[in-house]
Design a protein around this motif. Structure first.
Motif, mmCIF file in Angstrom:
data_model
loop_
_atom_site.group_PDB
_atom_site.id
_atom_site.type_symbol
_atom_site.label_atom_id
_atom_site.label_comp_id
_atom_site.label_asym_id
_atom_site.label_seq_id
_atom_site.Cartn_x
_atom_site.Cartn_y
_atom_site.Cartn_z
ATOM 1 N N PRO A 20 -17.165 2.807 2.378
ATOM 2 C CA PRO A 20 -16.088 2.680 1.129
ATOM 3 C C PRO A 20 -15.666 3.961 0.741
ATOM 4 C CG PRO A 20 -18.327 1.979 0.416
ATOM 5 C CD PRO A 20 -18.430 2.278 1.832
ATOM 6 N N VAL A 21 -14.107 3.991 0.224
ATOM 7 C CA VAL A 21 -13.675 5.272 -0.152
ATOM 8 C C VAL A 21 -13.330 5.097 -1.649
ATOM 9 C CG1 VAL A 21 -11.920 7.233 0.166
ATOM 10 C CG2 VAL A 21 -12.944 6.098 2.206
ATOM 11 N N PHE A 22 -12.441 4.117 -1.809
ATOM 12 C CA PHE A 22 -11.693 3.717 -3.205
ATOM 13 C C PHE A 22 -12.260 1.948 -3.209
ATOM 14 C CE2 PHE A 22 -8.833 6.934 -1.656
ATOM 15 C CZ PHE A 22 -9.163 7.752 -2.653
ATOM 16 N N ASP A 23 -12.370 1.680 -4.413
ATOM 17 C CA ASP A 23 -12.648 0.242 -4.699
ATOM 18 C C ASP A 23 -11.341 -0.566 -4.484
ATOM 19 O OD1 ASP A 23 -11.649 0.579 -7.130
ATOM 20 O OD2 ASP A 23 -13.504 0.458 -8.073
ATOM 21 N N LYS A 24 -11.356 -1.829 -4.643
ATOM 22 C CA LYS A 24 -10.528 -2.696 -4.605
ATOM 23 C C LYS A 24 -9.384 -2.596 -5.726
ATOM 24 C CE LYS A 24 -12.852 -6.843 -6.641
ATOM 25 N NZ LYS A 24 -13.336 -8.129 -6.359
ATOM 26 N N THR A 25 -9.685 -2.035 -6.749
ATOM 27 C CA THR A 25 -8.685 -1.732 -7.912
ATOM 28 C C THR A 25 -7.527 -0.914 -7.279
ATOM 29 O OG1 THR A 25 -10.004 0.160 -9.021
ATOM 30 C CG2 THR A 25 -10.395 -1.902 -9.790
ATOM 31 N N LEU A 26 -7.860 0.031 -6.238
ATOM 32 C CA LEU A 26 -6.673 0.696 -5.828
ATOM 33 C C LEU A 26 -6.147 -0.040 -4.781
ATOM 34 C CD1 LEU A 26 -5.704 3.984 -6.596
ATOM 35 C CD2 LEU A 26 -6.884 4.624 -4.664
ATOM 36 N N SER A 27 -5.302 -0.728 -4.882
ATOM 37 C CA SER A 27 -4.742 -1.678 -3.997
ATOM 38 C C SER A 27 -3.686 -0.975 -3.051
ATOM 39 C CB SER A 27 -4.423 -2.879 -4.476
ATOM 40 O OG SER A 27 -3.564 -3.773 -3.404
ATOM 41 N N VAL A 28 -3.748 -0.435 -1.933
ATOM 42 C CA VAL A 28 -2.837 0.465 -1.358
ATOM 43 C C VAL A 28 -2.084 -0.233 -0.340
ATOM 44 C CG1 VAL A 28 -2.853 2.590 0.418
ATOM 45 C CG2 VAL A 28 -4.562 2.489 -1.238
ATOM 46 N N LYS A 29 -0.904 -0.308 -0.288
ATOM 47 C CA LYS A 29 -0.045 -1.210 0.625
ATOM 48 C C LYS A 29 0.590 -0.418 1.554
ATOM 49 C CE LYS A 29 -0.869 -4.650 -2.031
ATOM 50 N NZ LYS A 29 -1.950 -5.560 -1.266
ATOM 51 N N GLN A 30 0.700 1.083 1.677
ATOM 52 C CA GLN A 30 1.365 1.934 2.563
ATOM 53 C C GLN A 30 0.522 3.394 2.482
ATOM 54 O OE1 GLN A 30 5.451 2.690 1.827
ATOM 55 N NE2 GLN A 30 5.896 3.779 3.787
ATOM 56 N N MET A 31 0.234 3.720 3.505
ATOM 57 C CA MET A 31 -0.330 5.239 3.595
ATOM 58 C C MET A 31 -0.151 5.887 4.950
ATOM 59 S SD MET A 31 -4.559 4.572 5.124
ATOM 60 C CE MET A 31 -4.879 3.537 3.976
#
Length: 351
Positions: free
Chosen positions: A183-194
């Motif tokens: 895990p790098v970030f938890d689910k509160t940081l919802s990334v849609k494009q990277m």
């Protein structure tokens, strides 16, 4: 019970072949199992022919066959055809009747075409040549399996060295081949494009959607350091120093892939484009990557907002097009629902 459980075993040299086994691999419908098993066996046989043992023999046989045809036809081709001025001179004799003359022309035309095709195949320029088929074939993209049974829903991902950085419904994970995800970030940081820009030591992400969406930027070295030190997985609140505030409400972004000394990012916020730049710090001007991290863990201060460009409609897709000089000739290609426009990055003029 009246069901079948299927397991597949094959040599390591045999490439993967479909169809994939269901999970669990249990079949209760006998007709469906029969069809699945037949297709799996047929595809397995085809995949076996791609192994080096069989591919070399097939390539050698094909090579001998083509070269034999090439040697039989090419000397006659150069002798009787290519040194003539026109195709009508190819015929050794001109038949008296028009029908026979036309038949002779067609036969000679076919022979000429076959000889030229063989020459192209042997040279390796044809789609069916030895250089592009069988053992010597090189796919433009080669796939790599990281996980055969990934349990999470994936939103987006990008490669990072030999690893895969992937955004899922449980957070952002770092995935190595045949290794459990980290895990790098938890689910509160919802990334849609990277996008991972290793040469810039930068991770660009578009987080959330709607009015709360923003661009977050991270140093890859800082992320790597946190993983190595096994720090607590960061939440969206912990990353508040990494967000670009003026990108609030964005639904799309793009950047120049050939950025050179300057990284340019174009951000779409409904029917408005926001141009952002970041000066690239050359790695040879620093003693180490750790010096970059010691300056500031967040690279937000290195970004500057240049200008806004208004559009008629929200874009669905876009990309940056670098101009030949880079001085007032950079363009933005924007795709709408029914058309594409080229927009001058400096003036906002559409073409």
């Amino acid at each position: 019970n009246d069901s079948y459980r299927l397991k597949i075993f094959s040599e390591e040299s045999v490439p993967l072949f479909g169809p994939p086994l269901p999970s669990p691999p249990v079949f209760t419908d006998h007709e469906e199992f029969r069809d699945f098993l037949l297709v799996k066996l047929i595809n397995g046989e085809k995949a076996t022919l791609e192994t080096p043992t069989f591919a070399q023999k097939r390539q050698r046989t094909l090579d001998m066959l083509i070269r034999s045809l090439y040697q039989d036809l090419l000397p006659d081709l150069h002798k009787n055809m290519l040194n003539r001025r026109s195709f009508s001179d190819v015929l050794p004799e001109s038949p008296k009747s028009a029908r026979k003359k036309e038949e002779a022309r067609q036969a000679e035309f076919v022979r000429l075409g076959q000889a030229l095709k063989l020459k192209t195949i042997v040279r390796g320029d044809a789609p069916t040549s030895l250089a592009t088929t069988g053992l010597y074939r090189r796919e433009p993209w080669e796939s790599q399996m990281f996980s055969s049974n990934f349990p999470y829903e994936a939103f987006c991902s990008d490669s990072w060295g030999q690893s895969l950085l992937i955004s899922t419904d449980v957070g952002m994970l770092l995935l190595d081949e045949n290794q459990p995800p980290v895990p790098v970030f938890d689910k509160t940081l919802s990334v849609k494009q990277m996008h991972v820009l290793e040469t810039q030591d930068l991770l660009i992400t578009r987080v959330d959607k709607g009015k709360d969406a923003r661009l977050f930027v991270f140093r890859l070295s800082a992320i790597r350091k946190g993983l190595e030190e096994k720090q607590v997985v960061k939440s969206k609140y912990d990353c508040r120093e990494n967000k670009l505030e003026k990108t609030k409400g964005c639904h799309l972004y793009a950047f120049n892939t050939h950025h050179g000394m300057e990284l340019r990012i174009i951000v779409a916020i409904r029917n408005k484009l926001l141009l952002i730049t970041r000066k690239h710090i050359r790695s040879d001007s620093l003693t180490s990557v750790s010096m970059m991290v010691s300056q500031s863990e967040s690279p937000v201060e290195e970004f500057q907002y240049i200008r806004e460009i208004c559009l008629s409609d929200p874009p669905l897709v876009m990309t940056l097009v670098d101009g030949p000089t880079g001085e007032n000739d950079n363009m933005i290609c924007v795709g709408y629902r029914h058309q594409f426009d080229l927009i001058n990055e400096s003036t906002g003029e559409s073409y």
